[in-house]
Design an enzyme around this catalytic site. Structure first.
Site, PDB file in Angstrom:
ATOM      1  N   ARG A  46       0.852  -1.212   0.000  1.00 52.57           N
ATOM      2  CA  ARG A  46       0.000   0.000   0.000  1.00 52.57           C
ATOM      3  C   ARG A  46       0.881   1.254   0.000  1.00 52.57           C
ATOM      4  O   ARG A  46       0.637   2.206  -0.738  1.00 52.57           O
ATOM      5  CB  ARG A  46      -0.926   0.011   1.235  1.00 52.57           C
ATOM      6  N   LYS A 136     -12.328  14.845   3.984  1.00 55.14           N
ATOM      7  CA  LYS A 136     -13.461  14.336   3.186  1.00 55.14           C
ATOM      8  C   LYS A 136     -14.367  13.460   4.039  1.00 55.14           C
ATOM      9  O   LYS A 136     -13.889  12.694   4.885  1.00 55.14           O
ATOM     10  CB  LYS A 136     -12.936  13.505   2.017  1.00 55.14           C
ATOM     11  N   GLU A 177     -19.306  15.350   0.722  1.00 57.66           N
ATOM     12  CA  GLU A 177     -19.577  14.469  -0.424  1.00 57.66           C
ATOM     13  C   GLU A 177     -20.849  13.648  -0.221  1.00 57.66           C
ATOM     14  O   GLU A 177     -20.840  12.618   0.443  1.00 57.66           O
ATOM     15  CB  GLU A 177     -18.392  13.505  -0.641  1.00 57.66           C
ATOM     16  N   LYS A 219     -18.154  17.952  -3.021  1.00 61.30           N
ATOM     17  CA  LYS A 219     -17.793  16.849  -3.919  1.00 61.30           C
ATOM     18  C   LYS A 219     -19.097  16.193  -4.330  1.00 61.30           C
ATOM     19  O   LYS A 219     -19.807  15.617  -3.494  1.00 61.30           O
ATOM     20  CB  LYS A 219     -16.860  15.861  -3.210  1.00 61.30           C
TER      21      LYS A 219
HETATM   22  P1  13P Z   1     -14.285   7.470  -7.375  1.00 58.14           P
HETATM   23  O1  13P Z   1     -13.875   8.584  -8.300  1.00 58.14           O
HETATM   24  O2  13P Z   1     -13.596   6.173  -7.646  1.00 58.14           O
HETATM   25  O3  13P Z   1     -15.794   7.347  -7.271  1.00 58.14           O
HETATM   26  O4  13P Z   1     -13.781   7.844  -5.921  1.00 58.14           O
HETATM   27  C1  13P Z   1     -13.844   9.145  -5.491  1.00 58.14           C
HETATM   28  C2  13P Z   1     -14.043   9.180  -4.042  1.00 58.14           C
HETATM   29  O5  13P Z   1     -13.210   9.675  -3.321  1.00 58.14           O
HETATM   30  C3  13P Z   1     -15.285   8.637  -3.490  1.00 58.14           C
HETATM   31  O6  13P Z   1     -15.406   9.017  -2.153  1.00 58.14           O
END
Ligand code: 13P
Length: 336
Positions: A46, A136, A177, A219
């Site tokens: 990782r 996030k 998000e 987001k």
């Molecule tokens: P994806 O663009 O693969 O959907 O992932 C973005 C992301 O951070 C989702 O929380």
């Protein structure tokens, strides 16, 4: 930290022609991505994979920030340089995923609510000391026969707003998000309605919790046909519906909106973003915060031969950054 400082970070995240790379897969999620390309999910793999991505030459030309997972924020390059230092030296702001993932919403079978508020103040204070500039939190909204319920939307938006307020208190820009999943056979109109209702609820909750919009990044998921829908909306339809929905529900005070890729192909994700920017100007910059659509090609290459393909995989991720950076300006052109 003052609102002006938060605002400056938020604006840097969506600087013209720049976007975010999301590499914040939890240990469970990266296990799935690694399993698909036969890479053992060890801590060293990782670390090595994230080093390949974060040290890709010229990544900072089109990438303003990277979202990391807790483990990655604490890791260093093989030469012993903390990832956060490498990033800041290349003009890439360190971000951190702070939610604890979705859990079943009691009383609402099939629906989920994102958890992680307990102890969040302490975790954010530590992340700020470790160098995180933004965070996030991902909420998941599922479209089904009778879902999402208003309760699911409200519970998730309430948590997003509580999280955002705590981030700003800690001097960290919250990226909020609310992801409306592409899973299902619903059409574009249904996705539009669910996305609009979710965003309206989110901005109501942010207002209730005294979150400063000027220091917040949205987001968003695109307004797009469900994966199983027989009639798939084309690029222009997705772009038009997404922009119309955002204009109806997102205040102009938000410094910028970045999209997740959500299972779209690399090219689709870029084409949709480009089409949206071609029908601008809009009240906010529209850019990207892609995970899979930034990484998938590079991961495949790296997995085949980690040492031999290292430089090629880095070139691939830098190329995706460049293409998406052009799409953020509406200047991308599909390869002939
Ligand atoms: P994806 O663009 O693969 O959907 O992932 C973005 C992301 O951070 C989702 O929380």
């Amino acid at each position: 930290m003052s609102i002006e400082q938060l605002e400056a970070i938020a604006q840097a995240m969506v600087a013209p022609g720049k976007g975010i790379i999301a590499i914040d897969e939890s240990t469970n999620t990266i296990a799935k991505r690694f399993a698909a390309v036969n890479v053992p999910n060890s801590e060293e793999n990782r670390r090595a994979y994230r080093e390949m991505l974060l040290t890709a030459p010229n990544l900072g030309e089109h990438i303003s920030g990277a979202i990391l997972y807790d483990e990655t924020l604490r890791q260093s390059t093989r030469a012993g340089v903390p990832f956060t230092k490498v990033m800041m030296d290349n003009g890439i702001l360190p971000g951190i995923k702070v939610d604890k993932g979705p859990q079943s919403l009691a009383g609402f079978p099939g629906e989920v609510v994102t958890e992680g508020l307990d102890g969040l103040r302490e975790r954010l204070n530590e992340y700020a000391k470790l160098g995180a500039k933004f965070a996030k939190w991902r909420a998941v909204i599922t479209i089904g026969e009778d879902s999402p319920s208003g309760t699911c939307i409200e519970a998730n938006c309430h948590a997003l707003a509580r999280y955002a307020a705590l981030c700003q208190e800690a001097g960290i820009v919250p990226m909020v998000e609310p992801e409306v999943l592409m899973d299902g056979d619903h059409d574009l109109e249904v996705c539009y309605d669910v996305t609009e209702a979710t965003l309206r609820s989110l901005f109501g909750s942010l207002y209730e919790q005294n979150v400063m919009l000027e220091g917040t990044i949205l987001k968003a998921s695109m307004v797009i046909s469900g994966k199983g829908c027989a009639e798939q909306a084309d690029v222009d339809e997705v772009a038009e519906a997404t922009v119309r929905c955002l204009k109806a529900a997102v205040p102009a005070a938000i410094p910028g909106i970045v999209f997740l890729s959500g299972g779209q192909s690399d090219e689709q994700a870029t084409a949709h973003l480009n089409a949206m920017n071609q029908i601008g100007p809009h009240p906010w910059p529209l850019s990207f915060s892609y995970g899979r659509a930034m990484q998938s090609a590079a991961l495949k290459l790296w997995a085949k031969d980690m040492a031999k393909n290292f430089a090629e995989a880095q070139k691939t991720v830098s190329m995706r950054a460049k293409e998406n950076g052009l799409a953020a300006l509406g200047q991308w052109q599909k390869a002939a």
